[in-house]
Design an enzyme around this catalytic site. Structure first.
Site, PDB file in Angstrom:
ATOM      1  N   HIS A 150      -4.626  -8.688  10.107  1.00  0.00           N
ATOM      2  CA  HIS A 150      -4.971  -7.367  10.632  1.00  0.00           C
ATOM      3  C   HIS A 150      -6.288  -6.932  10.011  1.00  0.00           C
ATOM      4  O   HIS A 150      -6.492  -7.070   8.799  1.00  0.00           O
ATOM      5  CB  HIS A 150      -3.865  -6.366  10.282  1.00  0.00           C
ATOM      6  CG  HIS A 150      -3.942  -5.082  11.053  1.00  0.00           C
ATOM      7  ND1 HIS A 150      -4.942  -4.155  10.865  1.00  0.00           N
ATOM      8  CD2 HIS A 150      -3.124  -4.568  12.007  1.00  0.00           C
ATOM      9  CE1 HIS A 150      -4.744  -3.130  11.660  1.00  0.00           C
ATOM     10  NE2 HIS A 150      -3.647  -3.354  12.369  1.00  0.00           N
ATOM     11  N   SER A 151      -7.164  -6.386  10.838  1.00  0.00           N
ATOM     12  CA  SER A 151      -8.501  -6.057  10.354  1.00  0.00           C
ATOM     13  C   SER A 151      -8.510  -4.943   9.317  1.00  0.00           C
ATOM     14  O   SER A 151      -9.419  -4.854   8.492  1.00  0.00           O
ATOM     15  CB  SER A 151      -9.394  -5.648  11.532  1.00  0.00           C
ATOM     16  OG  SER A 151      -8.856  -4.510  12.198  1.00  0.00           O
TER      17      SER A 151
END
Length: 406
Positions: free
Chosen positions: A240-241
Site C-alpha cells: 500500500h502506498s
C-alpha cells in the site's frame, strides 16, 4: 427483552422486496445479467430475451459447470428464458407485448441496437411514461467513444485501473470483470431508486449506466490523489502506498497478509505477536510516516520475524492480538471457507444439466431469504411466454421465429 418479544404479535409475511415487479431483460454477457439476477434474487420476475439458436453468448464461454458455462450459471439464476428472433417483426411484437405489462426494461446490446429494434428508452417511455428503462453501455450514449466496443479489460485500461494494478514491473487487469460488475451494481441501484420514485410520483425513468464511468468512480482515492498531486499512483502489488507494514510476509510453510493501519497496531504487532518489543520505539518505525519512509527495512524485520511460525500459528497469534491479517486463499479454500459454511451461505439450484451449489447474495434480509431460482436452458419458457403474449405459439415455433428448449 426476550419476554417482551414473545408478547408482540407475529410480524406479517412481507414477502420479497420486489415481488410483483416484472423485468424484461434484453441482455448478454455480464453487466446487465448481473443486475437482473440481483433483481430476480430480490423477487422480481425477470424475462431474459435471448437469440434463437445461440442465446446469450455467455452460455458458451465454457461448459465447466456440468455442461453449462460458469459465467452463465453465476449470472442467470431465477430468470425465464425467451428465445426469439428480434430481427423479425413477429419476434419484436412478442417482446413489445411483454414490455407493455412490465415495470422495468434492462438492455446492454451494442450501442444503438436497442433503439433500432424499437426498444429505445425514448420510444418505450413515450408509450408508457411509468416504465423504468435502464441502458448499460461501455462508454455512454455520447462522446467520442460511444460506438467503441467495450470489453471489461479494455474499459479497465481506459479508466486507469490497470495502470494502478499489479507490480511495479507489470501492470495487470483484475482477476474478475470489475468494470462489468461495477456497471451491473450501479444498474441495480438505479432501478431500485427509479422504482421508489415511481412509487411516490407515478413517473418512471430512463437511466443509463456506463461501464467506463462506473469504473472511474471506483478508482476512488487513487483518482483524487493523482489529480491533486500530479503524481501517478504507483503499482504496489500487495503493498500500500500510504501504509506500512502492509503486504504478504513469509511463514514457515507459506505466507500471511498483514495490514497495520495505525501506530498502536504496530506496537501491538511487534510486542504481542512478533516478540520484538524494542521495535516499538525504534525511531525508524515509531510512526506510520516513518515506517513508509523506511518501508524496505520495516518489511525486512517483519518478514524475518513472521518466518518463525507456520501460517496457522501466525494466523492464530495475529487474531488473538487483534491485528488485521488474512491467509491467501485459493478458490478451493473459498468454496470450503468455514465462514461461509458457518453462516449457511450456500444453496442448491438447478441448471439444465445438474443441480449445483450457488451462493446467496450478500444482502441478507432478516425476514425473508433471496429467491434462489434455477438457471434456465435456452428458451425454457418460450412457449409459455408466447402464449402469455397472445400469439400462436405452435406457428412461431414451427417457423423458427422462436425456440423452445427440449
Amino acid at each position: 427483552m426476550v419476554g417482551m418479544a414473545a408478547d408482540l404479535p407475529a410480524a406479517p409475511d412481507a414477502g420479497r422486496p420486489l415481488d410483483g415487479i416484472t423485468v424484461v431483460a434484453i441482455e448478454q454477457a455480464v453487466a446487465a445479467p448481473l443486475a437482473t439476477r440481483h433483481l430476480a434474487d430480490l423477487g422480481a420476475r425477470v424475462i431474459k430475451v435471448e437469440r434463437v439458436g445461440r442465446g446469450d453468448f455467455a452460455r458458451d464461454y465454457d461448459h465447466v459447470v456440468h455442461g453449462s458455462g460458469a459465467h452463465f450459471v453465476w449470472l442467470n439464476r431465477g430468470k425465464e428464458s425467451l428465445a426469439v428472433d428480434l430481427k423479425t417483426d413477429e419476434g419484436r411484437e412478442v417482446v413489445r407485448r411483454l414490455v407493455d405489462r412490465a415495470d422495468v426494461v434492462v438492455q446492454n446490446l451494442a450501442p444503438g441496437a436497442a433503439a433500432r429494434l424499437g426498444f429505445g428508452a425514448a420510444e418505450l417511455r413515450a408509450a408508457r411514461p411509468e416504465l423504468v428503462v435502464a441502458d448499460l453501455s461501455g462508454y455512454g450514449s455520447g462522446g467520442p467513444m460511444a460506438q467503441r466496443k467495450a470489453y471489461d479489460m479494455l474499459v479497465q485500461a481506459e479508466a486507469g485501473l490497470i495502470a494502478i494494478t499489479g507490480t511495479p514491473q507489470t501492470p495487470v487487469k483484475t482477476g474478475i470483470p470489475t468494470s462489468d460488475i461495477a456497471a451491473g451494481m450501479y444498474c441495480v441501484q438505479a432501478v431500485l431508486a427509479a422504482l421508489l420514485r415511481r412509487w411516490r410520483t407515478g413517473v418512471g425513468a430512463a437511466v443509463e449506466i456506463s461501464m467506463f464511468e462506473a469504473t472511474v468512480e471506483w478508482m476512488g482515492y487513487a483518482l483524487y490523489s493523482g489529480m491533486h498531486t500530479g503524481i501517478q499512483p504507483a503499482r504496489m502489488g500487495l503493498s500500500h502506498s500510504s501504509i506500512a507494514p502492509y503486504d504478504a510476509y513469509p511463514t514457515r510453510d507459506g505466507q500471511m497478509l498483514i495490514g497495520v493501519q495505525n501506530d498502536h497496531g504496530w506496537r501491538t504487532l511487534v510486542t504481542s505477536v512478533l516478540e520484538l518489543p524494542d521495535l516499538a520505539a525504534d525511531p525508524r518505525f515509531a510512526t506510520n510516516v516513518e515506517r513508509v519512509r523506511h518501508r524496505a527495512e520495516c518489511d525486512a524485520v517483519v518478514a524475518a520475524a513472521t518466518s518463525r511460525w507456520s501460517t496457522a500459528e501466525l494466523d492464530a497469534r495475529l487474531a488473538a492480538a487483534g491485528i488485521p491479517a488474512a491467509q491467501l486463499k485459493d478458490v478451493d479454500d473459498v468454496v470450503a471457507h468455514p465462514q461461509l459454511r458457518a453462516r449457511d451461505r450456500w444453496r442448491t439450484i438447478g441448471t439444465e444439466h445438474a443441480r449445483v451449489e450457488a451462493l446467496l447474495p450478500p444482502v441478507t434480509f432478516a425476514d425473508v431469504e433471496a429467491r434462489m431460482g434455477d438457471v434456465p436452458a435456452l428458451g425454457a419458457h418460450t412457449r409459455a411466454l408466447l402464449e402469455e403474449s397472445g400469439v400462436d405459439a405452435d406457428d412461431y415455433l414451427r417457423r423458427g421465429i422462436a425456440e423452445q428448449s427440449r
